[in-house]
Design a protein around this motif. Structure first.
Motif, PDB file in Angstrom:
ATOM      1  N   PHE A 129      13.501 -10.173  27.068  1.00 43.56           N
ATOM      2  CA  PHE A 129      13.477 -11.500  26.065  1.00 43.56           C
ATOM      3  C   PHE A 129      14.989 -11.916  26.159  1.00 43.56           C
ATOM      4  O   PHE A 129      15.408 -12.804  25.370  1.00 43.56           O
ATOM      5  N   GLU A 227       9.247 -17.459  22.055  1.00 43.57           N
ATOM      6  CA  GLU A 227       8.250 -17.312  20.790  1.00 43.57           C
ATOM      7  C   GLU A 227       7.413 -16.060  20.738  1.00 43.57           C
ATOM      8  O   GLU A 227       6.849 -15.679  19.800  1.00 43.57           O
ATOM      9  N   HIS A 228       7.592 -15.250  21.837  1.00 41.75           N
ATOM     10  CA  HIS A 228       6.773 -13.830  21.871  1.00 41.75           C
ATOM     11  C   HIS A 228       7.782 -12.825  21.343  1.00 41.75           C
ATOM     12  O   HIS A 228       7.268 -11.470  21.624  1.00 41.75           O
ATOM     13  N   ASN A 229       8.802 -13.012  21.107  1.00 42.43           N
ATOM     14  CA  ASN A 229      10.030 -11.740  20.566  1.00 42.43           C
ATOM     15  C   ASN A 229       9.541 -11.673  19.227  1.00 42.43           C
ATOM     16  O   ASN A 229      10.505 -12.166  18.419  1.00 42.43           O
ATOM     17  N   GLU A 230       8.463 -11.007  18.884  1.00 38.83           N
ATOM     18  CA  GLU A 230       8.447 -11.279  17.248  1.00 38.83           C
ATOM     19  C   GLU A 230       9.113 -10.383  16.460  1.00 38.83           C
ATOM     20  O   GLU A 230       9.533 -10.704  15.260  1.00 38.83           O
ATOM     21  N   ILE A 231       9.806  -9.283  17.286  1.00 39.82           N
ATOM     22  CA  ILE A 231      10.622  -8.548  16.306  1.00 39.82           C
ATOM     23  C   ILE A 231      11.945  -9.246  16.122  1.00 39.82           C
ATOM     24  O   ILE A 231      12.414  -9.232  14.665  1.00 39.82           O
ATOM     25  N   LEU A 233      11.986 -12.684  15.991  1.00 42.58           N
ATOM     26  CA  LEU A 233      11.971 -13.618  14.979  1.00 42.58           C
ATOM     27  C   LEU A 233      11.635 -13.332  13.550  1.00 42.58           C
ATOM     28  O   LEU A 233      12.093 -13.998  12.448  1.00 42.58           O
ATOM     29  N   HIS A 234      11.032 -11.977  13.241  1.00 42.29           N
ATOM     30  CA  HIS A 234      11.027 -11.415  12.035  1.00 42.29           C
ATOM     31  C   HIS A 234      12.241 -11.226  11.465  1.00 42.29           C
ATOM     32  O   HIS A 234      12.431 -11.456  10.324  1.00 42.29           O
ATOM     33  N   ASN A 237      14.258 -14.552  10.484  1.00 48.59           N
ATOM     34  CA  ASN A 237      13.317 -15.318   9.464  1.00 48.59           C
ATOM     35  C   ASN A 237      13.869 -14.451   7.960  1.00 48.59           C
ATOM     36  O   ASN A 237      14.053 -14.867   6.904  1.00 48.59           O
ATOM     37  N   GLN A 243      13.355 -22.318  11.416  1.00 51.80           N
ATOM     38  CA  GLN A 243      13.160 -22.987  12.651  1.00 51.80           C
ATOM     39  C   GLN A 243      13.393 -24.342  12.650  1.00 51.80           C
ATOM     40  O   GLN A 243      12.962 -25.215  11.816  1.00 51.80           O
ATOM     41  N   TYR A 262      11.940 -20.995  20.277  1.00 55.02           N
ATOM     42  CA  TYR A 262      12.338 -21.431  19.141  1.00 55.02           C
ATOM     43  C   TYR A 262      13.590 -21.673  19.004  1.00 55.02           C
ATOM     44  O   TYR A 262      14.639 -20.826  19.337  1.00 55.02           O
TER      45      TYR A 262
END
Length: 268
Positions: A129, A227-231, A233-234, A237, A243, A262
């Motif tokens: 990431f 975009e695939h780094n969900e942790i 992004l959560h 947010n 965004q 993003y």
């Protein structure tokens, strides 16, 4: 904080203030990591330096103010601290976690340069990431120290280090701009070692970023996330980042697949 305490020991005092353990053993290297400074020669040569509890020197306040005292010293190796009583909240925490961790977040010092470079390389080895791969940065200790000196002059760039029980666990890079029209803006990059994730360190680093930025009239923070780094992004947010845009196929991964990036920001 008692004014008589020497400035170099304040990070150590901050560590003991948040520590939950009844007994803590820290190596000399871990103590210096917490402080961001070298211990004096007397600390390496004399056990009495650790056992003293009276002026004129006041280094002992960094642990005695939090109720700790020294019970064992292995010169040049480690020091063990203990306290006789624990608050009820600390007792509950100890029941839930056998080895509770305490961490502080402080600004980087010149003496941290080598450790920070090593920390970066460790994290690059653990994740895809980041925007660099291992051994790609080519950052030397001398170059980083030169950068830190320059950043102090600008006053809007720094690196915040998270030190957990004397071990470097993560960092946040804050990069402000020189141009007058965008001096209220800073880009941010945050990273936490894999073994220390999900412990609130990322959130704590970002809170420290906001506090540091506000003190320097920075009112807009910017960052980029794959975009695939969900942790991540959560986390961002949850912290109120919005965004603003998407860069299509901006990142090429090691397996030659492309992912979007993003762009996020937050007004503070």
């Amino acid at each position: 904080m008692i004014k008589k305490m020497e400035k170099k020991y304040i990070p150590l005092a901050n560590y003991f203030e948040v520590a939950l353990q009844q007994e803590i053993t820290l190596s000399f290297n871990e103590l210096e990591n917490i402080m961001g400074q070298s211990l004096p020669n007397a600390a390496y040569l004399n056990k009495s330096w650790w056992k003293k509890t009276k002026p004129p020197l006041s280094h002992y306040l960094s642990w005695t103010n939090a109720g700790y005292y020294v019970i064992e010293v292995k010169l040049g190796n480690s020091v063990t601290f203990s306290r006789t009583q624990m608050k009820s909240t600390e007792s509950n925490a100890s029941k839930n976690e056998e080895n509770p961790s305490a961490y502080i977040i402080r600004g980087i010092e010149a003496s941290d340069a080598r450790s920070f470079i090593h920390l970066q390389e460790e994290i690059l080895q653990q994740t895809d990431f980041m925007y660099n791969v291992q051994n790609e940065l080519n950052l030397t200790v001398q170059q980083l120290r030169k950068n830190l000196t320059y950043w102090k002059q600008l006053k809007n760039r720094t690196i915040l280090l998270c030190v957990l029980n004397g071990i470097f666990a993560g960092y946040a890079v804050i990069h402000g701009y020189k141009q007058s029209k965008v001096q209220h803006v800073a880009s941010v990059r945050v990273a936490v070692k894999k073994e220390y994730q999900q412990k609130g360190i990322g959130s704590a680093l970002m809170k420290a970023v906001e506090n540091w930025s506000k003190q320097r009239d920075i009112s807009r923070l910017e960052l980029s996330v794959m975009e695939h780094n969900e942790i991540a992004l959560h986390l961002f947010n949850k912290l109120g980042f919005q965004q603003e845009g998407i860069r299509q196929n901006a990142i090429k991964l090691n397996d030659y697949t492309y992912v979007n990036e993003y762009s996020l920001s937050k007004m503070i």
